[in-house]
Design an enzyme around this catalytic site. Structure first.
Site, mmCIF file in Angstrom:
data_model
loop_
_atom_site.group_PDB
_atom_site.id
_atom_site.type_symbol
_atom_site.label_atom_id
_atom_site.label_comp_id
_atom_site.label_asym_id
_atom_site.label_seq_id
_atom_site.Cartn_x
_atom_site.Cartn_y
_atom_site.Cartn_z
ATOM 1 N N HIS A 1 -90.568 17.497 62.288
ATOM 2 C CA HIS A 1 -89.794 16.552 63.128
ATOM 3 C C HIS A 1 -90.355 16.477 64.547
ATOM 4 C CE1 HIS A 1 -86.744 16.996 59.891
ATOM 5 N NE2 HIS A 1 -87.074 18.278 59.973
ATOM 6 N N LYS B 1 -107.923 7.386 84.829
ATOM 7 C CA LYS B 1 -107.713 7.350 83.382
ATOM 8 C C LYS B 1 -108.960 7.678 82.576
ATOM 9 C CE LYS B 1 -104.454 6.309 81.371
ATOM 10 N NZ LYS B 1 -103.735 5.048 81.184
ATOM 11 N N SER C 1 -110.280 2.985 82.700
ATOM 12 C CA SER C 1 -109.381 1.871 82.971
ATOM 13 C C SER C 1 -109.972 1.033 84.097
ATOM 14 C CB SER C 1 -108.007 2.401 83.386
ATOM 15 O OG SER C 1 -107.309 1.415 84.123
#
Ligand code: ARG
Length: 467
Positions: free
Chosen positions: A164, A291, A285
């Site tokens: 989960h 990034k 980016s």
């Protein structure tokens, strides 16, 4: 006007037609723009068919020689980009046949004896796909080898195992990667298995009913490396379940790829920080200078969509077709081609990129220490001391609650606190509560204990060793 029906196709299909095909119909029905990709299979199939026709004395030895000479020249022209593909000749088959006739005359017109484009195209697609299947098998093995190589370095690297997406129990990074090796190994088995059904020769079915010429289908099958001959002519020209099976294999394989890609993206995010990727596999980016993005993994995940879509397209293509051949079948090619290209391209880059994974063991371990990953180990410990599992489960829930209140891990709870919950707990519990103790305890076959994982790595290495 020449009496060669193919040369006259600009005018009309045959003497039966009173007007030429409309321009729009011509463009709408033509497949040469994409099916020219089958040219080598088409020529190989024609060579085998012609040799058999000559052996059966349906055509003369001189015809065969002319056909062989013409097809060799055509192969040359196509391979070197000099071949003039013509839309009005509809598809790869008619283009090659028309050129052959232009080159060698009547012998070229005899090639199609006892054959139809229906069994011809079915043969071509199978031949072509067989070659791709073999290539994909090699790529799948490469990817598995790359994963096993990283795993071999990390049998003792502890990370949280999840259910989960909640921290569940510690596992090793090697164990986690080997789960994907199992998936890709099954994909490889699926390929081997579908290849048997794919590798059956349709040629000889002719249009749909077989042919009145004394063809030796087995000889053609041997010549082309098929394992056998399709046993029903109607089925031979209309069956595309070899394509469905392949496409299902590809979709399943891309689902496996997509799950791995998703994990790579997650692991590389700042919130996990489990891995980094070598710069050559990252993109930047245009606006955010900080990034470094895992675009390759994201694209691999995204491309699973089109491969799954192609499976749906092919299933839908087949479901309403009456026997035998229908022009619908021409629509099998683009999805198949794109499936092969997408899967091959993805497996290739992934195998390379896996080698560029930089593992951050401390971050993995820190995360494993956060979620009470050894709670099950404490319960198992109590069971070994004679407590029923359900009672042990409840005791540990209380221990976790206390640890949560104190903001510490289970291993950091004082022994006295644990003993207040269950008097049978003694000092040896600290080993049980450690990440490595938890790992080492899972000695069952298929478990995450380093010794077990090393056995699996050896098994994979032997299985994947180039023979
Ligand atoms: N281009 C066709 C295809 O891909 C070849 C077979 C055409 N046969 C026919 N009877 N029109 O299916």
């Amino acid at each position: 006007m020449s009496n060669d029906p193919l040369a006259n196709k600009q005018q009309a299909w045959s003497a039966l037609f009173t007007e030429p095909m409309s321009e729009l119909v011509k463009r709408y029905t033509a497949s040469v723009g994409f099916d020219q990709r089958l040219w080598r299979a088409d020529i190989d199939g024609s060579l085998a068919h012609a040799a058999m026709l000559a052996a059966q004395e349906v055509i003369g030895a001189d015809d065969l020689a002319a056909i062989q000479r013409g097809l060799a020249q055509i192969a040359d022209e196509i391979a070197s980009g000099r071949f003039a593909w013509k839309l009005e000749l509809e598809d790869v088959h008619l283009n090659i046949e028309a050129r052959l006739t232009a080159l060698v005359g009547d012998a070229g017109k005899r090639l199609h004896t006892g054959r139809s484009r229906n069994d011809q195209v079915a043969t071509d697609v199978r031949l072509w796909l067989r070659g791709e299947v073999d290539q994909l098998g090699l790529l799948l093995a490469d990817l598995q080898r790359a994963l096993v190589a990283v795993a071999a370095q990390h049998t003792d690297t502890v990370m949280p195992g999840y259910t989960h997406l909640q921290v569940a129990q510690p596992v090793s990074f090697a164990h986690h990667l080997l789960a994907y090796v199992e998936m890709f190994a099954r994909d490889g088995q699926r390929l081997v298995d579908l290849r048997k059904r794919l590798n059956q020769l349709p040629l000889g079915a002719a249009a749909l009913a077989g042919t009145s010429y004394p063809l030796d289908r087995e000889a053609v099958a041997r010549e082309l490396g098929f394992d056998g001959v399709c046993q029903n002519s109607l089925d031979a020209v209309s069956d595309r379940d070899f394509a469905l099976e392949f496409s299902a294999f590809a979709a399943i394989c891309m689902v496996h790829v997509s799950r791995l890609a998703e994990e790579i993206v997650l692991w590389m995010s700042q919130n996990f920080g489990f891995i980094d990727l070598a710069d050559r596999y990252c993109t930047g980016s245009s606006i955010m200078p900080q990034k470094r993005n895992p675009d390759v993994a994201e694209l691999a995940r995204g491309k699973s969509g089109r491969v799954i879509g192609h499976l749906m397209a092919l299933l839908t293509l087949m479901k309403g077709q009456p026997l035998a051949y229908n022009k619908d079948n021409q629509e099998d090619k683009e999805p198949l081609f794109d499936t092969v290209d997408t899967l091959a391209g993805t497996l290739r880059i992934l195998a390379e990129m896996v080698g560029g994974i930089v593992v951050k063991p401390e971050a993995m371990e820190r995360a494993a220490l956060k979620g009470y990953a050894t709670a099950t180990d404490l319960a198992d410990y109590l069971v070994k001391k004679g407590r029923p599992f359900r009672d042990a489960h409840e005791t540990v829930a209380h221990a976790v609650k206390l640890a949560l209140q104190r903001g510490v891990d289970l291993a950091e709870l004082p022994l006295a606190v644990l003993q207040a919950l269950d008097a049978s707990i003694s000092a040896d519990v600290s080993e049980v509560l450690s990440l490595r103790g938890s790992l080492a305890a899972r000695q069952v076959l298929g478990g995450t204990a380093p010794a077990q994982v090393r056995l699996q790595i050896e098994r994979h290495q032997q299985r994947l060793a180039p023979s």
